[in-house]
Design a protein around this motif. Structure first.
Motif, PDB file in Angstrom:
ATOM      1  N   ARG A   1     -66.248 -19.566  22.533  1.00  0.00           N
ATOM      2  CA  ARG A   1     -65.991 -20.223  23.804  1.00  0.00           C
ATOM      3  C   ARG A   1     -65.265 -19.290  24.762  1.00  0.00           C
ATOM      4  O   ARG A   1     -64.449 -18.457  24.338  1.00  0.00           O
ATOM      5  N   ALA A   2     -65.563 -19.435  26.065  1.00  0.00           N
ATOM      6  CA  ALA A   2     -64.877 -18.683  27.108  1.00  0.00           C
ATOM      7  C   ALA A   2     -65.053 -19.434  28.420  1.00  0.00           C
ATOM      8  O   ALA A   2     -65.836 -20.390  28.515  1.00  0.00           O
ATOM      9  N   SER A   3     -64.327 -19.017  29.419  1.00  0.00           N
ATOM     10  CA  SER A   3     -64.492 -19.625  30.732  1.00  0.00           C
ATOM     11  C   SER A   3     -65.875 -19.302  31.270  1.00  0.00           C
ATOM     12  O   SER A   3     -66.509 -18.324  30.864  1.00  0.00           O
ATOM     13  N   ALA A   4     -66.359 -20.144  32.190  1.00  0.00           N
ATOM     14  CA  ALA A   4     -67.714 -19.991  32.719  1.00  0.00           C
ATOM     15  C   ALA A   4     -67.899 -18.603  33.320  1.00  0.00           C
ATOM     16  O   ALA A   4     -67.078 -18.135  34.114  1.00  0.00           O
ATOM     17  N   GLY A   5     -68.986 -17.929  32.905  1.00  0.00           N
ATOM     18  CA  GLY A   5     -69.295 -16.604  33.407  1.00  0.00           C
ATOM     19  C   GLY A   5     -68.749 -15.458  32.585  1.00  0.00           C
ATOM     20  O   GLY A   5     -69.093 -14.311  32.833  1.00  0.00           O
ATOM     21  N   HIS A   6     -67.888 -15.731  31.596  1.00  0.00           N
ATOM     22  CA  HIS A   6     -67.270 -14.676  30.792  1.00  0.00           C
ATOM     23  C   HIS A   6     -67.732 -14.696  29.332  1.00  0.00           C
ATOM     24  O   HIS A   6     -67.261 -13.899  28.541  1.00  0.00           O
ATOM     25  N   LEU A   7     -68.643 -15.602  28.980  1.00  0.00           N
ATOM     26  CA  LEU A   7     -68.993 -15.758  27.568  1.00  0.00           C
ATOM     27  C   LEU A   7     -69.732 -14.540  27.020  1.00  0.00           C
ATOM     28  O   LEU A   7     -69.528 -14.142  25.875  1.00  0.00           O
ATOM     29  N   ASP A   8     -70.605 -13.922  27.826  1.00  0.00           N
ATOM     30  CA  ASP A   8     -71.346 -12.757  27.333  1.00  0.00           C
ATOM     31  C   ASP A   8     -70.412 -11.603  26.982  1.00  0.00           C
ATOM     32  O   ASP A   8     -70.650 -10.869  26.027  1.00  0.00           O
ATOM     33  N   ALA A   9     -69.328 -11.445  27.752  1.00  0.00           N
ATOM     34  CA  ALA A   9     -68.371 -10.381  27.452  1.00  0.00           C
ATOM     35  C   ALA A   9     -67.595 -10.668  26.176  1.00  0.00           C
ATOM     36  O   ALA A   9     -67.208  -9.750  25.447  1.00  0.00           O
ATOM     37  N   VAL A  10     -67.380 -11.936  25.866  1.00  0.00           N
ATOM     38  CA  VAL A  10     -66.593 -12.328  24.692  1.00  0.00           C
ATOM     39  C   VAL A  10     -67.434 -12.292  23.423  1.00  0.00           C
ATOM     40  O   VAL A  10     -66.922 -12.098  22.320  1.00  0.00           O
ATOM     41  N   GLY A  11     -68.763 -12.480  23.567  1.00  0.00           N
ATOM     42  CA  GLY A  11     -69.621 -12.678  22.398  1.00  0.00           C
ATOM     43  C   GLY A  11     -69.553 -11.568  21.383  1.00  0.00           C
ATOM     44  O   GLY A  11     -69.492 -11.814  20.176  1.00  0.00           O
ATOM     45  N   GLN A  12     -69.553 -10.302  21.831  1.00  0.00           N
ATOM     46  CA  GLN A  12     -69.549  -9.187  20.883  1.00  0.00           C
ATOM     47  C   GLN A  12     -68.272  -9.156  20.057  1.00  0.00           C
ATOM     48  O   GLN A  12     -68.308  -8.941  18.839  1.00  0.00           O
ATOM     49  N   ALA A  13     -67.132  -9.405  20.704  1.00  0.00           N
ATOM     50  CA  ALA A  13     -65.865  -9.404  19.973  1.00  0.00           C
ATOM     51  C   ALA A  13     -65.814 -10.548  18.973  1.00  0.00           C
ATOM     52  O   ALA A  13     -65.324 -10.406  17.851  1.00  0.00           O
TER      53      ALA A  13
ATOM     54  N   THR B   1     -62.488   1.689  30.779  1.00  0.00           N
ATOM     55  CA  THR B   1     -63.258   0.492  30.457  1.00  0.00           C
ATOM     56  C   THR B   1     -62.926   0.008  29.071  1.00  0.00           C
ATOM     57  O   THR B   1     -62.502   0.764  28.201  1.00  0.00           O
ATOM     58  N   CYS B   2     -63.172  -1.290  28.853  1.00  0.00           N
ATOM     59  CA  CYS B   2     -62.956  -1.909  27.536  1.00  0.00           C
ATOM     60  C   CYS B   2     -64.051  -1.458  26.587  1.00  0.00           C
ATOM     61  O   CYS B   2     -65.240  -1.594  26.905  1.00  0.00           O
ATOM     62  N   PRO B   3     -63.738  -0.932  25.414  1.00  0.00           N
ATOM     63  CA  PRO B   3     -64.788  -0.490  24.475  1.00  0.00           C
ATOM     64  C   PRO B   3     -65.557  -1.652  23.858  1.00  0.00           C
ATOM     65  O   PRO B   3     -66.600  -1.438  23.253  1.00  0.00           O
ATOM     66  N   GLN B   4     -65.080  -2.881  24.033  1.00  0.00           N
ATOM     67  CA  GLN B   4     -65.747  -4.034  23.437  1.00  0.00           C
ATOM     68  C   GLN B   4     -66.820  -4.607  24.353  1.00  0.00           C
ATOM     69  O   GLN B   4     -67.919  -4.911  23.923  1.00  0.00           O
ATOM     70  N   CYS B   5     -66.488  -4.783  25.639  1.00  0.00           N
ATOM     71  CA  CYS B   5     -67.431  -5.413  26.558  1.00  0.00           C
ATOM     72  C   CYS B   5     -67.786  -4.541  27.745  1.00  0.00           C
ATOM     73  O   CYS B   5     -68.679  -4.892  28.519  1.00  0.00           O
TER      74      CYS B   5
ATOM     75  N   THR C   1     -66.833 -29.347  30.886  1.00  0.00           N
ATOM     76  CA  THR C   1     -65.531 -29.235  31.533  1.00  0.00           C
ATOM     77  C   THR C   1     -64.486 -29.884  30.634  1.00  0.00           C
ATOM     78  O   THR C   1     -64.633 -31.042  30.233  1.00  0.00           O
ATOM     79  N   LEU C   2     -63.447 -29.128  30.314  1.00  0.00           N
ATOM     80  CA  LEU C   2     -62.387 -29.607  29.433  1.00  0.00           C
ATOM     81  C   LEU C   2     -61.044 -29.355  30.112  1.00  0.00           C
ATOM     82  O   LEU C   2     -60.732 -28.215  30.468  1.00  0.00           O
ATOM     83  N   ASP C   3     -60.276 -30.428  30.289  1.00  0.00           N
ATOM     84  CA  ASP C   3     -58.976 -30.339  30.973  1.00  0.00           C
ATOM     85  C   ASP C   3     -59.108 -29.709  32.359  1.00  0.00           C
ATOM     86  O   ASP C   3     -58.264 -28.906  32.788  1.00  0.00           O
ATOM     87  N   GLY C   4     -60.198 -30.050  33.032  1.00  0.00           N
ATOM     88  CA  GLY C   4     -60.401 -29.549  34.378  1.00  0.00           C
ATOM     89  C   GLY C   4     -60.904 -28.131  34.468  1.00  0.00           C
ATOM     90  O   GLY C   4     -61.050 -27.603  35.580  1.00  0.00           O
ATOM     91  N   LYS C   5     -61.209 -27.467  33.335  1.00  0.00           N
ATOM     92  CA  LYS C   5     -61.666 -26.077  33.337  1.00  0.00           C
ATOM     93  C   LYS C   5     -63.140 -26.018  32.950  1.00  0.00           C
ATOM     94  O   LYS C   5     -63.522 -26.558  31.909  1.00  0.00           O
ATOM     95  N   PRO C   6     -63.988 -25.382  33.762  1.00  0.00           N
ATOM     96  CA  PRO C   6     -65.394 -25.206  33.373  1.00  0.00           C
ATOM     97  C   PRO C   6     -65.513 -24.146  32.272  1.00  0.00           C
ATOM     98  O   PRO C   6     -65.035 -23.021  32.419  1.00  0.00           O
ATOM     99  N   LEU C   7     -66.148 -24.513  31.172  1.00  0.00           N
ATOM    100  CA  LEU C   7     -66.250 -23.632  30.010  1.00  0.00           C
ATOM    101  C   LEU C   7     -67.699 -23.482  29.594  1.00  0.00           C
ATOM    102  O   LEU C   7     -68.538 -24.358  29.861  1.00  0.00           O
ATOM    103  N   GLU C   8     -67.979 -22.377  28.902  1.00  0.00           N
ATOM    104  CA  GLU C   8     -69.269 -22.152  28.264  1.00  0.00           C
ATOM    105  C   GLU C   8     -69.021 -21.829  26.793  1.00  0.00           C
ATOM    106  O   GLU C   8     -67.995 -21.238  26.447  1.00  0.00           O
ATOM    107  N   GLU C   9     -69.976 -22.219  25.962  1.00  0.00           N
ATOM    108  CA  GLU C   9     -69.782 -22.035  24.520  1.00  0.00           C
ATOM    109  C   GLU C   9     -71.124 -21.779  23.858  1.00  0.00           C
ATOM    110  O   GLU C   9     -72.125 -22.435  24.173  1.00  0.00           O
ATOM    111  N   ASP C  10     -71.127 -20.797  22.956  1.00  0.00           N
ATOM    112  CA  ASP C  10     -72.294 -20.513  22.112  1.00  0.00           C
ATOM    113  C   ASP C  10     -72.050 -21.119  20.736  1.00  0.00           C
ATOM    114  O   ASP C  10     -71.028 -20.830  20.099  1.00  0.00           O
TER     115      ASP C  10
END
Length: 475
Positions: free
Chosen positions: A320-332, A7-11, A278-287
């Motif tokens: 910022r990350a793709s939709a559904g992946h932002l919580d995993a990215v937040g800690q890093a 497993t990834c030690p970050q997320c 949505t940016l360039d056709g990609k659904p994104l989420e951002e904190d």
């Protein structure tokens, strides 16, 4: 021996099998490096921890790989700030120098995953100022809470909370219009359907414009030059934004300062807001994170009483990350932000630029005073009018110097908080040492040596033949 999933030690996301000694987490984009052989694949009994606790062995099999990213300031020739980012990411930073004695430089940066949607961005700080007096209180009854003109490069706007700042100021300026939110009010003299067109009719208005263009052939060129000169330096995404969640974070400023409390009259308010677009056709989420810092000074009395509020929307970090992946990215992303360090020498260069701007303005003020002195004989016939003008100028200058001194103190304290140090006064020399923060007591022996401790009973003179003197904090 059982084989455990790595497993990834970050997320905590699973790492697909088949990787070598380096990998990129598909959930948070972190760059990973192998620290030990895959669990269950090494020689029997080679790793006692793995034999007794396979889960611990799997968690320790990978480590996060970071690299140093620095922003060079071409004007001063110094590194302005540096941070740690995932090793496979790219980085770009910039310094916006301005003709402002209060805030002459605004740093920005962006770090992103070239193979994904993950991104960390430090958005430009938004300094604001507001004066509470009889006039602004009266205008406030008509909901006038901002002015178009700037003072010393500072926007004129009534204070907002951190959440209000994110919703009504940061998101429209740097991302796009929030769905369901009233459009930003435009100038009544610009665009179709403006005030003049409403008074004389749209058709008549367009005929008048065409007539002006025939007699003034350079009108379009001047309009383009004006639009270019007034265009913002940061180009927003200009997308429809949907607010997913928001929460106040009163301890955000303290967390970004490493738990250190900054003294003085400054107060802070923090918040986080999550958006989707949505940016360039990609659904994104951002904190989006924001800290609103505020300093208040008061001048005058009775009817002339005025409260000057200098408040800044700072720590504008965007993850910022793709939709559904932002919580995993937040800690890093937060780990990268907390590693940011501002170069103290660059801060001194900013203070020198601020003093240069103030000196130029003081020289201009003295030149104006000399011009006024040469005409004083003629103005004496106006009696009290000349005296009133002089007193008004002195009051404005005193208020400006008082605010500038407050801003300098705020900048010094914020710099110490970012770097995790405390300034002390050494009576044996003209040097103001900056020692590691978080300690209650500090001593110096006059030879450039210092001791810090949290034990209030500790006295270095009991165990040394040197003369140790206790230092006082500068702030």
């Amino acid at each position: 021996m059982a084989i455990c999933a790595e497993t990834c030690p970050q997320c905590g996301g699973a790492i697909a099998s088949g990787y070598g000694n380096q990998a990129t987490c598909q959930y948070c984009g972190s760059s990973l490096v192998r620290l030990s052989p895959p669990p269950g694949r090494g020689p029997a009994g080679a790793d006692p921890m793995e034999a007794h606790d396979p889960a611990a062995a799997a968690a320790g099999a990978w480590g996060v790989r970071m690299k140093r990213a620095a922003c060079m300031d071409p004007k001063s020739g110094l590194i302005a700030f540096q941070s740690l980012i995932p090793a496979d990411w790219e980085f770009t930073g910039d310094i916006w120098w301005r003709d402002s004695a209060t805030m002459p430089a605004i740093p920005v940066f962006r770090a992103w995953n070239p193979n994904g949607s993950e991104q960390i961005e430090w958005l430009p700080t938004i300094p604001n100022m507001w004066s509470k007096n009889i006039l602004t209180e009266a205008l406030g009854k008509w909901r006038i809470k901002a002015f178009a003109f700037k003072q010393d490069g500072i926007e004129q706007r009534a204070p907002l909370t951190a959440i209000e700042t994110l919703r009504s100021l940061v998101i429209p300026r740097y991302r796009g219009q929030v769905e369901g939110q009233e459009q930003t009010r435009r100038s009544p003299w610009s665009g179709r359907g403006n005030l003049l067109a409403g008074l004389i009719g749209q058709e008549t208005f367009e005929q008048r414009v065409q007539t002006l263009r025939r007699f003034l052939p350079g009108l379009d060129s001047a309009k383009k030059l004006l639009a270019k000169a007034t265009a913002p330096r940061y180009k927003p995404y200009d997308v429809a934004v949907r607010v997913v969640a928001e929460e106040p974070l009163p301890k955000l400023a303290e967390a970004l300062r490493g738990g250190l409390e900054v003294g003085g009259p400054m107060t802070s308010d923090g918040a986080r807001i999550r958006i989707a677009y949505t940016l360039d056709g990609k659904p994104l989420e951002e904190d989006l994170f924001c800290v609103v810092s505020q300093v208040v000074t008061r001048t005058g009395s009775r009817l002339s009483a005025q409260e000057n509020i200098f408040w800044t929307a700072e720590a504008l970090y965007a993850f910022r990350a793709s939709a559904g992946h932002l919580d995993a990215v937040g800690q890093a992303c937060m780990a990268s932000v907390k590693s940011l360090q501002v170069n103290p020498q660059w801060l001194q260069a900013c203070q020198a630029e601020s003093r240069r701007i103030m000196n130029e303005r003081a020289m201009m003020a003295r030149a104006m005073a000399q011009m006024a002195a040469s005409q004083r004989q003629a103005l004496q016939r106006l009696g009290d009018v000349s005296k009133s003008i002089s007193e008004t100028g002195d009051m404005i200058m005193d208020g400006y110097m008082a605010r500038s001194a407050a801003y300098d103190r705020m900048g010094d304290m914020a710099s110490e908080a970012i770097r995790g140090v405390d300034s002390y006064i050494d009576p044996t020399c003209d040097f103001s040492p900056q020692l590691p923060g978080g300690y209650d007591n500090a001593w110096g022996n006059g030879l450039g040596e210092y001791i810090v401790s949290n034990d209030h009973l500790f006295d270095p003179n009991q165990h040394s033949n040197m003369n140790w003197q206790q230092l006082q904090r500068r702030f």
